[in-house]
Design a protein around this motif. Structure first.
Motif, PDB file in Angstrom:
ATOM      1  N   ALA A 198       0.848  -1.188   0.000  1.00  0.00           N
ATOM      2  CA  ALA A 198       0.000   0.000   0.000  1.00  0.00           C
ATOM      3  C   ALA A 198       0.883   1.237   0.000  1.00  0.00           C
ATOM      4  O   ALA A 198       2.036   1.195   0.438  1.00  0.00           O
ATOM      5  CB  ALA A 198      -0.936   0.002   1.218  1.00  0.00           C
ATOM      6  N   ALA A 199       0.325   2.325  -0.494  1.00  0.00           N
ATOM      7  CA  ALA A 199       1.037   3.602  -0.507  1.00  0.00           C
ATOM      8  C   ALA A 199       0.028   4.725  -0.350  1.00  0.00           C
ATOM      9  O   ALA A 199      -1.090   4.643  -0.872  1.00  0.00           O
ATOM     10  CB  ALA A 199       1.821   3.779  -1.814  1.00  0.00           C
ATOM     11  N   VAL A 200       0.417   5.757   0.376  1.00  0.00           N
ATOM     12  CA  VAL A 200      -0.425   6.944   0.521  1.00  0.00           C
ATOM     13  C   VAL A 200       0.472   8.170   0.419  1.00  0.00           C
ATOM     14  O   VAL A 200       1.517   8.250   1.044  1.00  0.00           O
ATOM     15  CB  VAL A 200      -1.203   6.921   1.859  1.00  0.00           C
ATOM     16  CG1 VAL A 200      -0.266   6.799   3.049  1.00  0.00           C
ATOM     17  CG2 VAL A 200      -2.083   8.141   2.008  1.00  0.00           C
TER      18      VAL A 200
ATOM     19  N   GLY B 247      -4.271  -8.206  -7.547  1.00  0.00           N
ATOM     20  CA  GLY B 247      -5.245  -7.127  -7.658  1.00  0.00           C
ATOM     21  C   GLY B 247      -4.651  -5.811  -7.201  1.00  0.00           C
ATOM     22  O   GLY B 247      -3.808  -5.780  -6.297  1.00  0.00           O
ATOM     23  N   GLU B 248      -5.069  -4.730  -7.800  1.00  0.00           N
ATOM     24  CA  GLU B 248      -4.596  -3.412  -7.390  1.00  0.00           C
ATOM     25  C   GLU B 248      -5.648  -2.368  -7.702  1.00  0.00           C
ATOM     26  O   GLU B 248      -6.524  -2.567  -8.560  1.00  0.00           O
ATOM     27  CB  GLU B 248      -3.288  -3.051  -8.107  1.00  0.00           C
ATOM     28  CG  GLU B 248      -3.429  -2.920  -9.627  1.00  0.00           C
ATOM     29  CD  GLU B 248      -2.130  -2.482 -10.294  1.00  0.00           C
ATOM     30  OE1 GLU B 248      -1.948  -1.267 -10.485  1.00  0.00           O
ATOM     31  OE2 GLU B 248      -1.314  -3.364 -10.614  1.00  0.00           O
ATOM     32  N   ILE B 249      -5.557  -1.253  -6.991  1.00  0.00           N
ATOM     33  CA  ILE B 249      -6.474  -0.150  -7.251  1.00  0.00           C
ATOM     34  C   ILE B 249      -5.829   1.149  -6.779  1.00  0.00           C
ATOM     35  O   ILE B 249      -5.077   1.155  -5.790  1.00  0.00           O
ATOM     36  CB  ILE B 249      -7.833  -0.365  -6.534  1.00  0.00           C
ATOM     37  CG1 ILE B 249      -8.876   0.606  -7.076  1.00  0.00           C
ATOM     38  CG2 ILE B 249      -7.699  -0.233  -5.025  1.00  0.00           C
ATOM     39  CD1 ILE B 249     -10.294   0.254  -6.642  1.00  0.00           C
ATOM     40  N   ARG B 250      -6.086   2.220  -7.525  1.00  0.00           N
ATOM     41  CA  ARG B 250      -5.612   3.540  -7.108  1.00  0.00           C
ATOM     42  C   ARG B 250      -6.806   4.471  -7.012  1.00  0.00           C
ATOM     43  O   ARG B 250      -7.645   4.531  -7.916  1.00  0.00           O
ATOM     44  CB  ARG B 250      -4.591   4.109  -8.094  1.00  0.00           C
ATOM     45  CG  ARG B 250      -4.160   5.520  -7.717  1.00  0.00           C
ATOM     46  CD  ARG B 250      -3.059   6.073  -8.588  1.00  0.00           C
ATOM     47  NE  ARG B 250      -2.700   7.418  -8.167  1.00  0.00           N
ATOM     48  CZ  ARG B 250      -1.695   8.135  -8.669  1.00  0.00           C
ATOM     49  NH1 ARG B 250      -0.941   7.590  -9.630  1.00  0.00           N
ATOM     50  NH2 ARG B 250      -1.442   9.353  -8.235  1.00  0.00           N
ATOM     51  N   ARG B 251      -6.872   5.175  -5.890  1.00  0.00           N
ATOM     52  CA  ARG B 251      -7.898   6.186  -5.691  1.00  0.00           C
ATOM     53  C   ARG B 251      -7.227   7.428  -5.127  1.00  0.00           C
ATOM     54  O   ARG B 251      -6.813   7.454  -3.968  1.00  0.00           O
ATOM     55  CB  ARG B 251      -8.994   5.693  -4.728  1.00  0.00           C
ATOM     56  CG  ARG B 251      -9.898   4.615  -5.311  1.00  0.00           C
ATOM     57  CD  ARG B 251     -10.720   5.177  -6.486  1.00  0.00           C
ATOM     58  NE  ARG B 251     -11.656   4.205  -7.028  1.00  0.00           N
ATOM     59  CZ  ARG B 251     -11.392   3.384  -8.030  1.00  0.00           C
ATOM     60  NH1 ARG B 251     -10.169   3.408  -8.588  1.00  0.00           N
ATOM     61  NH2 ARG B 251     -12.301   2.544  -8.492  1.00  0.00           N
ATOM     62  N   GLY B 252      -7.068   8.432  -5.968  1.00  0.00           N
ATOM     63  CA  GLY B 252      -6.428   9.667  -5.530  1.00  0.00           C
ATOM     64  C   GLY B 252      -4.997   9.423  -5.099  1.00  0.00           C
ATOM     65  O   GLY B 252      -4.176   8.922  -5.872  1.00  0.00           O
ATOM     66  N   ASN B 253      -4.712   9.742  -3.847  1.00  0.00           N
ATOM     67  CA  ASN B 253      -3.335   9.599  -3.360  1.00  0.00           C
ATOM     68  C   ASN B 253      -3.124   8.300  -2.590  1.00  0.00           C
ATOM     69  O   ASN B 253      -2.216   8.189  -1.771  1.00  0.00           O
ATOM     70  CB  ASN B 253      -2.981  10.789  -2.459  1.00  0.00           C
ATOM     71  CG  ASN B 253      -3.773  10.786  -1.160  1.00  0.00           C
ATOM     72  OD1 ASN B 253      -4.844  10.181  -1.077  1.00  0.00           O
ATOM     73  ND2 ASN B 253      -3.253  11.468  -0.146  1.00  0.00           N
ATOM     74  N   VAL B 254      -3.983   7.302  -2.871  1.00  0.00           N
ATOM     75  CA  VAL B 254      -3.853   5.999  -2.214  1.00  0.00           C
ATOM     76  C   VAL B 254      -3.756   4.898  -3.267  1.00  0.00           C
ATOM     77  O   VAL B 254      -4.495   4.901  -4.253  1.00  0.00           O
ATOM     78  CB  VAL B 254      -5.051   5.712  -1.281  1.00  0.00           C
ATOM     79  CG1 VAL B 254      -4.976   4.291  -0.734  1.00  0.00           C
ATOM     80  CG2 VAL B 254      -5.092   6.722  -0.141  1.00  0.00           C
ATOM     81  N   TRP B 255      -2.837   3.952  -3.053  1.00  0.00           N
ATOM     82  CA  TRP B 255      -2.697   2.777  -3.922  1.00  0.00           C
ATOM     83  C   TRP B 255      -2.713   1.534  -3.045  1.00  0.00           C
ATOM     84  O   TRP B 255      -2.013   1.469  -2.021  1.00  0.00           O
ATOM     85  CB  TRP B 255      -1.388   2.849  -4.698  1.00  0.00           C
ATOM     86  CG  TRP B 255      -1.228   1.830  -5.804  1.00  0.00           C
ATOM     87  CD1 TRP B 255      -1.526   1.997  -7.121  1.00  0.00           C
ATOM     88  CD2 TRP B 255      -0.696   0.497  -5.683  1.00  0.00           C
ATOM     89  NE1 TRP B 255      -1.230   0.858  -7.832  1.00  0.00           N
ATOM     90  CE2 TRP B 255      -0.723  -0.089  -6.970  1.00  0.00           C
ATOM     91  CE3 TRP B 255      -0.219  -0.261  -4.616  1.00  0.00           C
ATOM     92  CZ2 TRP B 255      -0.270  -1.383  -7.222  1.00  0.00           C
ATOM     93  CZ3 TRP B 255       0.224  -1.562  -4.850  1.00  0.00           C
ATOM     94  CH2 TRP B 255       0.195  -2.111  -6.145  1.00  0.00           C
TER      95      TRP B 255
ATOM     96  N   CYS C 157       5.055   0.884  -6.950  1.00  0.00           N
ATOM     97  CA  CYS C 157       4.114   0.045  -6.214  1.00  0.00           C
ATOM     98  C   CYS C 157       3.958  -1.325  -6.878  1.00  0.00           C
ATOM     99  O   CYS C 157       3.913  -2.363  -6.201  1.00  0.00           O
ATOM    100  CB  CYS C 157       2.756   0.735  -6.107  1.00  0.00           C
ATOM    101  SG  CYS C 157       2.756   2.228  -5.086  1.00  0.00           S
ATOM    102  N   GLN C 158       3.886  -1.327  -8.187  1.00  0.00           N
ATOM    103  CA  GLN C 158       3.750  -2.601  -8.904  1.00  0.00           C
ATOM    104  C   GLN C 158       5.014  -3.446  -8.784  1.00  0.00           C
ATOM    105  O   GLN C 158       4.937  -4.676  -8.678  1.00  0.00           O
ATOM    106  CB  GLN C 158       3.407  -2.337 -10.365  1.00  0.00           C
ATOM    107  CG  GLN C 158       1.995  -1.788 -10.553  1.00  0.00           C
ATOM    108  CD  GLN C 158       1.721  -1.365 -11.978  1.00  0.00           C
ATOM    109  OE1 GLN C 158       2.639  -1.112 -12.766  1.00  0.00           O
ATOM    110  NE2 GLN C 158       0.439  -1.265 -12.328  1.00  0.00           N
TER     111      GLN C 158
END
Length: 507
Positions: free
Chosen positions: A6-8, A32-40, A16-17
């Protein structure tokens, strides 16, 4: 069981990958992965519960919250009943953590009984990371000015970030708004020995029954799986108790129980494990016992892999990790999860040094038991997790169930001390009389690395190791430890030893 990243903050998706790819061994079944704004959030999945529907990141029905988790929530069915089954869309135990956090926020972590490291995010950019109270599941973080990075293993981090890596403290959660907060103690504050020796006297059958029932319940809870569970059987008391309870459970449910033992030809561990397996099979007719013969060359060849896998160079851990790694490699082809005996020695005073000065004083012994249980997360638990997860195999530790820990540490320490006619862990042995052959019930303590035959081979393998320049503050006590450290330093270049040894401050 899985691996998470995770990263913020200032997100570098490529980094991150890369981090996630380095821990693919922890969850080879799905990514699985997802990014929302400043969160991964990223997840490598080992499919154990709801194989078809448990893909992560998990999300709620409105796709406004997300969670990646590593571990098992053993009370997930109770949480479902409490929160309402209509909220849930999968059979994954991790979904219980998702909804507990949605409904209660960080307070929801108190609902979770199990082993876990998780990261939670919302569509609005809120973020929370947390680790279970005993630190059974690993989590590390690196705090840069512009981004905070989290991962299940040290090797996940880029070399440029490795000098900043720290062990994320067990029983804590972190959010950008709230910082680092303790949500649970490794040893709950109310756990104190119930009575002093002069009041307690000799233990009664009620205590014996309570010990047995708590362990039986913990083992049964950890048989939870959609893909089958086995047992690592060293032939020692602790793993034999786990195997006996698991065999009883499997027989009641019409299942077979795979057991796995490793050792050099003629080693005491292999012989003892065979005795246990034959005894249990005669009772239940459901044991599938597997023996892995470890030649000296097998041990030497596995050494670099073991040091790299456990991310540690302590000699006692490395000696145990080599046979553990060979055992996990074999077992992973047959089951997805195994039960182990970790934690029993720390709870019931099984190690010889517990019975030497200064721990012959009851208060000193109690303090040492509490200390060693609290430090398991960067010692035996680190070895157990990494050696098994190197092959995508989940290890579960029934003795570290919260109820077992609380009960064991509430027992007067006098009841764990040895004396004339009183062997170590006598209370534990008495609790399982009749469950095991007498030869195993009263077998003395032998370290895994010793009983398997690995110790002498590995000492010889590094006896002529060249001198090593250790990092500042690192004291290499023996030539053997220096040899293991050289491997560790080569494979984990840039990681500070404190990240492995758990010596960082937590604020």
């Amino acid at each position: 069981m899985c691996g998470i990243v995770a990263a913020v903050g200032n997100i570098d998706t490529d980094k991150c990958q890369r981090m996630l790819h380095r821990i693919k061994h922890r969850g080879p079944d799905d990514t699985g992965e997802i990014r929302r704004g400043n969160v991964w959030l990223g997840h490598q999945r080992l499919s154990i519960m709801d194989v078809e529907g448990g893909h992560q990141p998990l999300t709620d029905s409105g796709a406004t919250t997300y969670l990646v988790a590593n571990g098992e929530i053993y009370n997930h069915r109770h949480i479902r009943e409490d929160l309402g089954h209509e909220l849930f869309e999968t059979g994954s135990d991790s979904e219980a953590a998702l909804h507990a956090l949605i409904i209660d926020g960080p307070v929801g972590l108190a609902r979770l009984r199990g082993m876990f490291a998780l990261a939670f995010a919302t569509e609005e950019g809120d973020f929370l990371a947390a680790r279970d109270p005993l630190g059974v599941k690993p989590l590390y973080w690196a705090r840069r000015d512009d981004v905070i990075l989290f991962a299940s293993e040290l090797r996940a981090f880029d070399e440029a970030d490795r000098p900043l890596v720290e062990s994320f403290p067990p029983g804590h959660c972190w959010s950008p708004s709230g910082g680092l907060v303790r949500f649970a103690d490794a040893i709950p504050a109310h756990v104190r020995p119930a009575r002093r020796a002069e009041e307690a006297g000799v233990w009664d059958r009620t205590l014996v029954k309570a010990v047995r029932e708590s362990i039986v319940t913990a083992v049964e809870n950890r048989m939870m799986s959609d893909v089958g569970v086995g047992v690592f059987l060293s032939g020692g008391l602790d793993s034999a108790i786990v195997a006996a309870v698991a065999a009883e459970y499997a027989a009641k449910n019409g299942q077979s129980l795979p057991t796995f033992a490793v050792g050099a030809e003629g080693s005491s561990d292999l012989e003892a494990a065979r005795v246990v397996a034959e005894f249990l099979d005669a009772q239940h007719h459901n044991i599938e016992h597997h023996e892995i013969l470890m030649s000296p060359q097998d041990a030497v060849d596995a050494l670099p892999r073991a040091v790299t896998a456990i991310e540690h160079y302590d000699p006692s851990l490395v000696r145990s990790a080599v046979p553990n790694l060979l055992l996990a490699e074999y077992a992973s082809k047959r089951v997805h999860a195994v039960l182990t005996g970790e934690g029993a020695d720390e709870l019931f005073a099984g190690y010889p040094y517990y019975h030497e000065e200064p721990f012959t004083d009851p208060d000193a012994l109690q303090a040492e038991l509490v200390r060693t249980v609290g430090e398991l997360h960067h010692l035996n638990l680190q070895r157990c997790d990494r050696a098994s997860m190197a092959f995508g195999l989940e290890a579960r530790e029934p003795f570290l169930d919260r109820d077992v820990v609380e009960l064991a540490l509430s027992i007067p320490p006098e009841h764990k001390m040895i004396g004339p006619g009183i062997e170590e862990k006598k209370l534990l042995r008495e609790a399982f009389e009749g469950w095991l052959p007498d030869s195993i019930l009263h077998r003395g303590k032998e370290q895994f690395g010793d009983g398997s035959g690995a110790k002498e081979v590995l000492e010889a393998a590094v006896r002529n190791s060249p001198d090593v320049a250790a990092a500042e503050g690192v004291e290499l006590r023996t030539r053997e430890e220096a040899g293991f450290y050289a491997i560790w330093d080569r494979e984990l270049r840039g990681i500070r030893p404190e990240a492995t040894l758990g010596l960082f401050a937590t604020t």
